[in-house]
Design an enzyme around this catalytic site. Structure first.
Site, PDB file in Angstrom:
ATOM      1  N   LYS A   1       0.843  -1.203   0.000  1.00  0.00           N
ATOM      2  CA  LYS A   1       0.000   0.000   0.000  1.00  0.00           C
ATOM      3  C   LYS A   1       0.878   1.251   0.000  1.00  0.00           C
ATOM      4  CE  LYS A   1      -0.453  -0.346   5.048  1.00  0.00           C
ATOM      5  NZ  LYS A   1      -1.285  -0.946   6.111  1.00  0.00           N
TER       6      LYS A   1
ATOM      7  N   ARG B   1     -11.486  -0.363  14.019  1.00  0.00           N
ATOM      8  CA  ARG B   1     -11.159   0.382  12.807  1.00  0.00           C
ATOM      9  C   ARG B   1     -12.103  -0.047  11.687  1.00  0.00           C
ATOM     10  NH1 ARG B   1      -5.191   0.564  10.006  1.00  0.00           N
ATOM     11  NH2 ARG B   1      -5.695  -1.595   9.455  1.00  0.00           N
TER      12      ARG B   1
ATOM     13  N   HIS C   1      -6.932  -7.632  12.273  1.00  0.00           N
ATOM     14  CA  HIS C   1      -5.699  -6.845  12.375  1.00  0.00           C
ATOM     15  C   HIS C   1      -5.482  -6.496  13.836  1.00  0.00           C
ATOM     16  CE1 HIS C   1      -2.452  -4.523  10.737  1.00  0.00           C
ATOM     17  NE2 HIS C   1      -2.931  -3.360  11.132  1.00  0.00           N
TER      18      HIS C   1
ATOM     19  N   ARG D   1       0.638 -11.193   6.715  1.00  0.00           N
ATOM     20  CA  ARG D   1       0.617  -9.943   5.925  1.00  0.00           C
ATOM     21  C   ARG D   1       1.771  -9.069   6.388  1.00  0.00           C
ATOM     22  NH1 ARG D   1      -4.517  -9.944   8.191  1.00  0.00           N
ATOM     23  NH2 ARG D   1      -3.936  -8.046   9.330  1.00  0.00           N
TER      24      ARG D   1
ATOM     25  N   TYR E   1      13.294  31.141   4.651  1.00  0.00           N
ATOM     26  CA  TYR E   1      12.105  31.887   5.071  1.00  0.00           C
ATOM     27  C   TYR E   1      12.161  32.178   6.559  1.00  0.00           C
ATOM     28  CZ  TYR E   1       9.891  30.733   0.597  1.00  0.00           C
ATOM     29  OH  TYR E   1       9.587  30.609  -0.721  1.00  0.00           O
TER      30      TYR E   1
ATOM     31  N   CYS F   1      12.281  24.519   2.820  1.00  0.00           N
ATOM     32  CA  CYS F   1      11.324  25.103   1.874  1.00  0.00           C
ATOM     33  C   CYS F   1      10.517  23.996   1.207  1.00  0.00           C
ATOM     34  CB  CYS F   1      12.060  25.898   0.800  1.00  0.00           C
ATOM     35  SG  CYS F   1      13.270  27.065   1.433  1.00  0.00           S
ATOM     36  N   MET F   2       9.617  24.365   0.316  1.00  0.00           N
ATOM     37  CA  MET F   2       8.808  23.359  -0.372  1.00  0.00           C
ATOM     38  C   MET F   2       9.673  22.460  -1.260  1.00  0.00           C
ATOM     39  SD  MET F   2       5.460  23.816  -2.816  1.00  0.00           S
ATOM     40  CE  MET F   2       4.527  24.773  -1.651  1.00  0.00           C
ATOM     41  N   ASP F   3      10.678  23.044  -1.907  1.00  0.00           N
ATOM     42  CA  ASP F   3      11.436  22.301  -2.913  1.00  0.00           C
ATOM     43  C   ASP F   3      12.939  22.251  -2.658  1.00  0.00           C
ATOM     44  OD1 ASP F   3       8.950  22.327  -4.484  1.00  0.00           O
ATOM     45  OD2 ASP F   3       9.444  24.457  -4.656  1.00  0.00           O
TER      46      ASP F   3
HETATM   47  C1  LIG Z   1      -0.684  -1.926   6.851  1.00  0.00           C
HETATM   48  C2  LIG Z   1      -1.281  -3.220   7.210  1.00  0.00           C
HETATM   49  C3  LIG Z   1      -0.475  -4.363   7.345  1.00  0.00           C
HETATM   50  C4  LIG Z   1       1.031  -4.318   7.328  1.00  0.00           C
HETATM   51  O1  LIG Z   1       1.487  -3.745   8.528  1.00  0.00           O
HETATM   52  P1  LIG Z   1       3.048  -3.688   8.864  1.00  0.00           P
HETATM   53  O2  LIG Z   1       3.095  -3.246  10.283  1.00  0.00           O
HETATM   54  O3  LIG Z   1       3.645  -2.700   7.937  1.00  0.00           O
HETATM   55  O4  LIG Z   1       3.572  -5.048   8.655  1.00  0.00           O
HETATM   56  C5  LIG Z   1      -1.118  -5.580   7.539  1.00  0.00           C
HETATM   57  N1  LIG Z   1      -2.462  -5.654   7.605  1.00  0.00           N
HETATM   58  C6  LIG Z   1      -3.265  -4.584   7.514  1.00  0.00           C
HETATM   59  C7  LIG Z   1      -4.741  -4.739   7.606  1.00  0.00           C
HETATM   60  C8  LIG Z   1      -2.700  -3.329   7.324  1.00  0.00           C
HETATM   61  O5  LIG Z   1      -3.498  -2.254   7.258  1.00  0.00           O
END
Ligand SMILES: *Cc1c(COP(=O)(O)O)cnc(C)c1O
Length: 386
Positions: free
Chosen positions: A43, A141, A170, A226, A270, A318-320
């Site tokens: 992600k 969540r 999770h 995961r 700035y 700065c921004m850039d």
């Molecule tokens: C982001 C996420 C993960 C991975 O988490 P890490 O701590 O980066 O391993 C796994 N499962 C879900 C649902 C997540 O949102």
């Protein structure tokens, strides 16, 4: 296009070490028992590292599935030629069910309305949409509340356009040792899985461990882990230090685009928040700013590396662009061996010689976590894969 993309056109870039990514992925894969799959979480453009090249490397090192946060991220992976299973980690808006079917993306599911719309979209083109049931076991969540899981499945299971390919939860505290809330979540998860079995429902792949869970809680690897942040060589918390060898994958570098010896008392940037305190101090400019992920709260706090030596960043970022100072006469920890020159390579994140600026150091200065540091550098900088 020559001269428009890459470091030829802007002297700043992210380096992604795919060999390190491969070794990190293999280190996780080695911890899983045979038959346990590895789902790599890519992600946010692979936590800023570039999703498609990372996914290909991870697959070569043993990953069999991938996870993203949004439909757009999933579509982008498909368009980049990634053909392996892709899970979207939350339930997207119902309007995109056709897109999910068209691109063969598995959403997390936790409402009947969404599931039935997905089933309809699939059935209308003679397909079966695979999804993963998300359970809220205590993080509050996303997911169906555990006490409603069996009923939700019973409401949607008649649909010929739907297939449950997985059931997951999770953890909120997988990085803590001997944590009561973790134990509670795991208990609720296994109880719900058993309730689903008891009702004669097929759960598909059962999974719950993220990076800290995979490292610290092998008892709940189940059918799949995961893994996210660890793949990129970052520890999710101090509790995993020493438990697995990981190499940071991302470095951020730029080149000096301008350097002068300002007058004593001259201000920088700035607001002129830093002033030149004495003679023989250089101020150099590097083309990376907060729009590239170099957070402005690092201003006058962070160091950069030149020739393996620390130099202090000065003035507001700065921004850039940002500026740093080279005290040509210093002899303690900030010890340039020579004046800085136009074109010198500057390390913002990563190693240079024996010195290293870690994502943890930067996160500490920003009062955030290493995850956010690397995600932010994914915003605009060009990536170079090595
Ligand atoms: C982001 C996420 C993960 C991975 O988490 P890490 O701590 O980066 O391993 C796994 N499962 C879900 C649902 C997540 O949102």
């Amino acid at each position: 296009m020559e001269g428009v993309r890459g470091p030829e056109s802007r002297w700043s870039w992210v380096e992604v070490n795919l060999a390190a990514l491969r070794r990190n992925t293999a280190a996780f894969k080695k911890r899983l028992e045979r038959g346990v799959q590895m789902m790599c979480v890519v992600k946010a453009d692979a936590y800023g590292h570039g999703a498609a090249p990372c996914a290909k490397t991870m697959h070569a090192a043993g990953a069999s599935q991938f996870a993203v946060a949004t439909v757009a991220e999933g579509v982008a992976l498909r368009e980049a030629g990634i053909e392996w299973p892709i899970l979207i980690l939350s339930e997207p808006p119902v309007d995109c069910v056709r897109t999910l079917v068209e691109y063969d993306l598995m959403p997390a599911v936790y409402t009947a309305d969404f599931a039935l719309a997905l089933g309809e979209a699939a059935a209308s083109v003679e397909r079966v949409a695979r999804y993963h049931l998300a359970l809220d076991t205590g993080m509050t969540r996303i997911g169906v509340r555990r006490e409603d899981a069996v009923e939700l499945r019973r409401t949607i299971d008649f649909h010929r356009g739907l297939e449950c390919a997985g059931t997951f939860t999770h953890f909120a505290t997988a990085d803590m040792l001997d944590d009561w809330d973790f134990a509670l979540q795991l208990n609720r998860f296994t109880e719900t899985i058993e309730a689903l079995y008891g009702a004669g429902l097929d759960t598909g792949l059962v999974h719950c461990d993220n990076t800290p869970g995979t490292i610290l809680h092998p008892e709940c690897h189940f059918d799949m882990c995961r893994v996210g942040v660890g793949l990129y060589g970052l520890h999710p918390a101090e509790t995993t230090y020493g438990q697995i060898d990981l190499e940071p994958v991302m470095s951020v570098r730029g080149r000096v685009v301008r350097v002068i010896y300002p007058n004593v008392g001259d201000g920088v940037g700035y607001g002129l928040t830093w002033r030149v305190p004495k003679k023989n101090v250089q101020v150099a400019t590097v083309p990376i700013g907060y729009a590239d992920g170099l957070a402005r709260e690092l201003s006058n706090q962070m160091d950069v590396l030149v020739d393996g030596t620390r130099c202090r960043q000065v003035g507001n970022i700065c921004m850039d662009q940002f500026m740093f100072a080279v005290d040509v006469n210093t002899t303690r920890s900030y010890r340039p061996t020579r004046p800085v020159e136009y074109g010198d390579v500057v390390t913002i994140l990563g190693a240079d010689g024996k010195e290293c600026i870690t994502a943890e150091e930067m996160a500490g200065l920003r009062n955030t976590i290493n995850y956010e540091v690397v995600c932010d550098f994914g915003m605009r900088l060009e990536k170079i894969y090595t």
